[in-house]
Scaffold this active site. Structure first.
Site, PDB file in Angstrom:
ATOM      1  CB  ALA A  35      -0.916  -0.004   1.221  1.00  0.00           C
ATOM      2  CB  SER A  86       6.159  -2.848  11.624  1.00  0.00           C
ATOM      3  OG  SER A  86       6.897  -1.718  11.170  1.00  0.00           O
ATOM      4  CB  THR A 101      -2.770  -2.986   8.339  1.00  0.00           C
ATOM      5  OG1 THR A 101      -3.124  -1.904   7.488  1.00  0.00           O
ATOM      6  CG2 THR A 101      -1.654  -3.795   7.688  1.00  0.00           C
ATOM      7  CB  THR A 134       6.701  -9.779  16.211  1.00  0.00           C
ATOM      8  OG1 THR A 134       7.510  -9.218  17.223  1.00  0.00           O
ATOM      9  CG2 THR A 134       5.240  -9.635  16.644  1.00  0.00           C
ATOM     10  CG  ASP A 135      10.641 -11.033  19.781  1.00  0.00           C
ATOM     11  OD1 ASP A 135      10.017 -10.008  19.437  1.00  0.00           O
ATOM     12  OD2 ASP A 135      11.854 -11.004  20.115  1.00  0.00           O
ATOM     13  CD  GLU A 136       7.439  -5.863  19.979  1.00  0.00           C
ATOM     14  OE1 GLU A 136       6.464  -5.300  20.478  1.00  0.00           O
ATOM     15  OE2 GLU A 136       8.408  -5.264  19.490  1.00  0.00           O
ATOM     16  CE1 TYR A 160       3.870  -4.992  14.844  1.00  0.00           C
ATOM     17  CE2 TYR A 160       5.178  -5.466  16.810  1.00  0.00           C
ATOM     18  CZ  TYR A 160       4.933  -5.656  15.459  1.00  0.00           C
ATOM     19  OH  TYR A 160       5.740  -6.497  14.717  1.00  0.00           O
ATOM     20  CE  LYS A 164       2.947  -9.310  12.981  1.00  0.00           C
ATOM     21  NZ  LYS A 164       2.945  -9.273  11.479  1.00  0.00           N
ATOM     22  CE1 TYR A 217      11.972   6.657  22.806  1.00  0.00           C
ATOM     23  CE2 TYR A 217      11.045   4.455  22.624  1.00  0.00           C
ATOM     24  CZ  TYR A 217      11.237   5.721  22.113  1.00  0.00           C
ATOM     25  OH  TYR A 217      10.677   6.052  20.900  1.00  0.00           O
ATOM     26  NE  ARG A 224      12.527  -4.468  22.548  1.00  0.00           N
ATOM     27  CZ  ARG A 224      12.090  -4.230  23.798  1.00  0.00           C
ATOM     28  NH1 ARG A 224      12.652  -4.838  24.832  1.00  0.00           N
ATOM     29  NH2 ARG A 224      11.091  -3.402  24.020  1.00  0.00           N
ATOM     30  CG  ASP A 304      10.700   3.612  29.638  1.00  0.00           C
ATOM     31  OD1 ASP A 304      10.949   3.339  28.444  1.00  0.00           O
ATOM     32  OD2 ASP A 304      10.900   2.815  30.572  1.00  0.00           O
TER      33      ASP A 304
END
Ligand code: NAD
Ligand code: DAU
Length: 369
Positions: A35, A86, A101, A134-136, A160, A164, A217, A224, A304
């Site tokens: 898009a 994302s 989306t 994602t791992d999130e 987010y 996902k 932050y 990560r 943060d």
């Protein structure tokens, strides 16, 4: 020979995947459906744009009629689904686009795939829907917690991550209920070429080169797991080629680092590269390194992120043992490749940041949707 639709192929990982796949499987047909949101950039596909078996379609995964039309026209047998909103910070301020989306868009693709691949007389002999996640979705870890495995319960914390997680569940359900041939990969933080400079590493590089503060932050202690993007693409290739239908695979870098250490490493890398190459001081006169100061001097601790997940870590044993997955780049080699790419592609990041690549694209290519 496969015929792929790559959704979100003008984004960061999608564009890297298109480069990876077209080099590895040059005979395959690749149709990118994107898009071109603020994060999509057709200039990232410049090197494949003129290949005869490549097609770019400017379109939205919210448009199910378009998806079905493309699948028919192209006899698509494989969908690799990257398209998403994302960025976690944006999801905190404007979650709606994430639900549209990431949830509705993914469901549209699944419905079209079901119609064309399961309920149609001229369905291809085999098909695959690969969902890039994602791992999130697994939430946040404490310091001594074991890394996420595929059995870790879902506990998404940001809009987010929740969107996902929802899309992952829909993909799973379409396999379980209808027999759609799906695989899913859940990956850790990527970095590398073509990443939009809103994410930590490219933002720090661009700000350092232009002499702006490097916003860290909180106290920078969040952790990560970092993976060079080409290794993620190789992991997806392995899942598509060898993964069990209906299965999910964690993909990671085995490379946990604190944010502050990542930022310091970016700074040290730039100091070193400026010392090696005098011309950079003329090109980037506002960079601290151009006047012999340490890039680190730009680090600024800021408020943060709300609900900031503290630690992510991936256990990729399943992908390693079943598929032979292993990242090839260490963080040290990957970050050097990334810094060099950013220095060699100043036109790319300047253009994506001011939006002028859109003019460049309209001059060079027509929209073939
Ligand atoms: P990105 O934001 O760089 O790119 C997303 C792409 O999707 C853009 O080209 C955008 O134009 C397109 N897009 C957005 N909405 C669309 C829509 N409605 N229809 C069609 N196209 C649309 O994202 P990224 O970092 O490349 O991530 C790609 C995928 O990988 C995402 O699904 C993300 O959740 C997942 N992922 C990313 C990371 C990471 O570190 N970046 C890690 C693990 C998983
Ligand atoms: O873990 C995979 C996820 O990694 C992907 O699913 C997401 O699409 C991707 O954006 C990424 O999410 P993060 O929130 O981890 O990435 P981001 O680059 O935004 O931030 C990385 C860390 O750095 C995070 O702890 C927040 C911090 N940060 C980020 C920015 C943009 C800062 O300290 N300063 C910043 O300016």
């Amino acid at each position: 020979m496969r015929s792929l639709i790559v959704t979100g192929g003008a984004g960061f990982i999608g564009a890297n995947f298109v480069h990876y796949w077209s080099n590895r499987y040059p005979e395959d047909r690749i149709v990118v459906l994107d898009a071109l949101t603020y994060a999509g950039n057709q200039a990232s596909l410049e090197s494949v744009q003129d290949r005869p078996n490549f097609r770019f379609v400017h379109g939205n995964i919210l448009d199910r009629t378009l998806i079905a039309k493309l699948m028919r026209e192209e006899s698509t047998d494989t969908i690799v689904h990257f398209a998403a909103e994302s960025h976690v910070d944006r999801s905190i301020h404007e979650p709606d686009a994430f639900i549209q989306t990431n949830v509705i868009g993914t469901h549209n693709l699944l419905m079209a795939a079901r119609e064309l691949w399961l309920d149609s007389d001229d369905a291809p002999a085999t098909h695959r829907f690969h969902h890039v996640s994602t791992d999130e979705v697994y939430g946040s870890l404490g310091v001594d917690d074991p890394a996420f495995t595929e059995q870790t319960p879902y506990a998404p914390n940001s809009p987010y991550a929740a969107s996902k997680a929802s899309s992952d569940h829909l993909v799973r359900a379409y396999h379980h209920t209808y027999g759609l041939e799906v695989t899913t990969s859940n990956c850790s933080n990527n970095y590398g070429p073509y990443q939009f400079p809103e994410k930590l590493i490219p933002l720090m590089i661009v700000n350092a080169l232009t002499g702006q503060p490097l916003p860290v932050y909180g106290d920078g202690s969040n952790i990560r797991d970092w993976l060079y993007v080409e290794d993620h693409c190789r992991g997806i290739d392995l899942v598509i080629g060898k993964g069990k239908l209906g299965a999910t695979y964690n993909i990671g870098g085995n490379n946990e680092r604190r944010n502050i250490d990542i930022v310091r490493q970016v700074c040290a890398g730039l100091d070193r590269i400026f010392a090696e190459n005098e011309k950079l001081s003329d090109r980037f006169p506002d960079a601290p390194a151009a006047s012999g100061r340490k890039t680190e001097s730009l680090i600024t601790f800021v408020k943060d992120r709300p609900g900031h997940d503290w630690r992510y870590a991936i256990d990729a044993t399943l992908a390693t043992e079943e598929l032979g997955y292993a990242p090839r780049q260490s963080f040290e080699t990957g970050i050097r490749l990334t810094l060099n790419w950013m220095l060699e592609n100043e036109h790319w990041w300047r253009a994506v940041m001011d939006g002028s690549y859109r003019e460049w694209i309209s001059k060079n290519y027509s929209d073939n949707a």
